[in-house]
Design a protein around this motif. Structure first.
Motif, short mmCIF file in Angstrom:
data_model
loop_
_atom_site.label_atom_id
_atom_site.label_comp_id
_atom_site.label_asym_id
_atom_site.label_seq_id
_atom_site.Cartn_x
_atom_site.Cartn_y
_atom_site.Cartn_z
N ASP A 1 0.82 -1.21 0.00
CA ASP A 1 0.00 0.00 0.00
C ASP A 1 0.86 1.26 0.00
N ILE A 2 2.06 1.16 0.55
CA ILE A 2 2.93 2.33 0.64
C ILE A 2 4.37 1.86 0.81
N ASP B 1 2.67 7.90 -2.29
CA ASP B 1 3.06 6.49 -2.44
C ASP B 1 4.32 6.17 -1.65
N GLN C 1 0.60 4.06 10.01
CA GLN C 1 0.13 3.61 8.70
C GLN C 1 -0.76 2.37 8.83
N LYS D 1 -3.28 0.93 6.12
CA LYS D 1 -2.23 0.46 5.20
C LYS D 1 -1.66 -0.84 5.78
N LYS D 2 -2.24 -1.96 5.39
CA LYS D 2 -1.88 -3.25 6.00
C LYS D 2 -0.67 -3.90 5.35
N ILE E 1 3.04 -2.92 3.75
CA ILE E 1 4.05 -1.89 3.49
C ILE E 1 5.38 -2.54 3.12
#
Length: 362
Positions: free
Chosen positions: A225-226, A266, A292, A297-298, A300
């Motif tokens: 996700d990021i 991002d 996060q 945001k699971k 990363i």
């Protein structure tokens, strides 16, 4: 024919190719052919993870005024009395968890050796025996002093000194240069020198970083996700005093995002390894990854662009402590993207930086 001596009583020069200069008297010291030294420098490593090895290393590191700039009369009693009594145990345990037991050394040393070997092969292929490539550590072994001495003895009349820190900071690049110049102060015949500037925005470095991200994400079933770009932290005060580190980190992240073709948001820039009571550069990585996760945001990925080689801060701190913070906050998929290490694209980028600094010399 005489052998010249250094101030330490060692032979001034070494090597079978050392000869008496043309037209010199018979008793003139032998001198080797002129070479150019390329001396890589990294932070350092303890010789072992036992208490006394750790204490020696931490004492040298934490006594550096570039690292901790408090007044010695305040800092040294605290360091010698409290910190160096306890910290060698915890730091030793952390090093033990990542130690290269087969080689009997830290991963940083193993990787730096591999980087040096590849750079030596590439530069010697281009320039032959006119160059001498080696590495040193700011703290621990091999020391900067010992490697400068070796290069001078081998006939290096010019040295390119290359601190392996993409972003400049007083506590990294500057202290490496300080130690290099201290070593030069002890040489009777000082070589001409160049110090390599930070390469945080060099397109070759950015390309190597982007390539490592693309390969890592390409191997995942689901894109994260990021991407968290985690840099080693410094006190916030250093930024206010003129240290450019924070700005250079931010630019590296921006250039990486642009090279990847990603959108704003991002990539998030964070800072790790906080030490002491002061406010350090924010956001702190260990807190931001938890935030996060809590924000949904699971998945990363974390990259460490300030480190040229994996070390205790990446292999133990990121891959263990920071991972735990993310998972404890509800994160599900944590991916650490290794440092560039001795990846061919990284070696090519470093060699390009070195070639730029050799211009006019070779």
């Amino acid at each position: 024919m005489l052998d010249a001596k250094s101030p330490d009583g060692e032979p001034l020069f070494t090597g079978e190719d050392a000869t008496r200069p043309d037209h010199a008297p018979q008793d003139h010291p032998r001198v080797p052919p002129a070479k150019i030294g390329i001396l890589l420098a990294n932070l350092g490593t303890p010789d072992g993870y036992d208490y006394w090895s750790m204490r020696r290393y931490l004492n040298e590191f934490l006594s550096d005024k570039r690292v901790v700039d408090y007044s010695a009369w305040i800092w040294q009693p605290l360091l010698q009395g409290v910190i160096l009594t306890k910290r060698p145990f915890s730091s030793g345990a952390a090093y033990k968890s990542i130690w290269n037991e087969e080689a009997g050394e830290s991963p940083l040393l193993t990787i730096t050796k591999a980087q040096t070997a590849k750079l030596r092969a590439e530069l010697e292929a281009a320039h032959g025996d006119r160059v001498m490539v080696d590495f040193c550590m700011r703290y621990g072994n091999p020391s900067t002093r010992s490697k400068v001495r070796e290069m001078v003895r081998a006939g290096c009349q010019k040295i390119v000194f290359f601190p392996l820190y993409p972003q400049y900071a007083g506590a990294t690049s500057a202290t490496a240069n300080d130690q290099f110049f201290r070593a030069l102060m002890r040489e009777k015949w000082q070589p001409s020198v160049r110090t390599v500037s930070a390469y945080f925005d060099d397109p070759r470095y950015i390309d190597a970083l982007a390539g490592s991200v693309e390969r890592a994400i390409g191997a995942m079933e689901t894109k994260p996700d990021i991407l968290v770009a985690s840099y080693h932290g410094v006190p916030q005060r250093y930024l206010m005093e003129g240290d450019p580190y924070h700005c250079q980190c931010q630019k590296t992240s921006r250039l990486l995002r642009e090279r990847l073709g990603w959108s704003d948001g991002d990539i998030v820039t964070t800072f790790q390894s906080r030490f002491g009571p002061e406010e350090w550069l924010r956001p702190y990585t260990v807190e931001e990854v938890a935030r996060q996760a809590e924000a949904g945001k699971k998945r990363i990925a974390v990259i460490a662009p300030a480190f040229s080689a994996d070390c205790i801060e990446t292999l133990e701190e990121i891959n263990e402590e920071i991972r735990e913070s993310f998972e404890h906050a509800g994160g599900e998929q944590f991916t650490y993207i290794p440092c560039l290490n001795d990846d061919d694209a990284h070696i090519s980028a470093l060699a390009g930086v070195i070639e730029d600094n050799l211009k006019g010399w070779i």
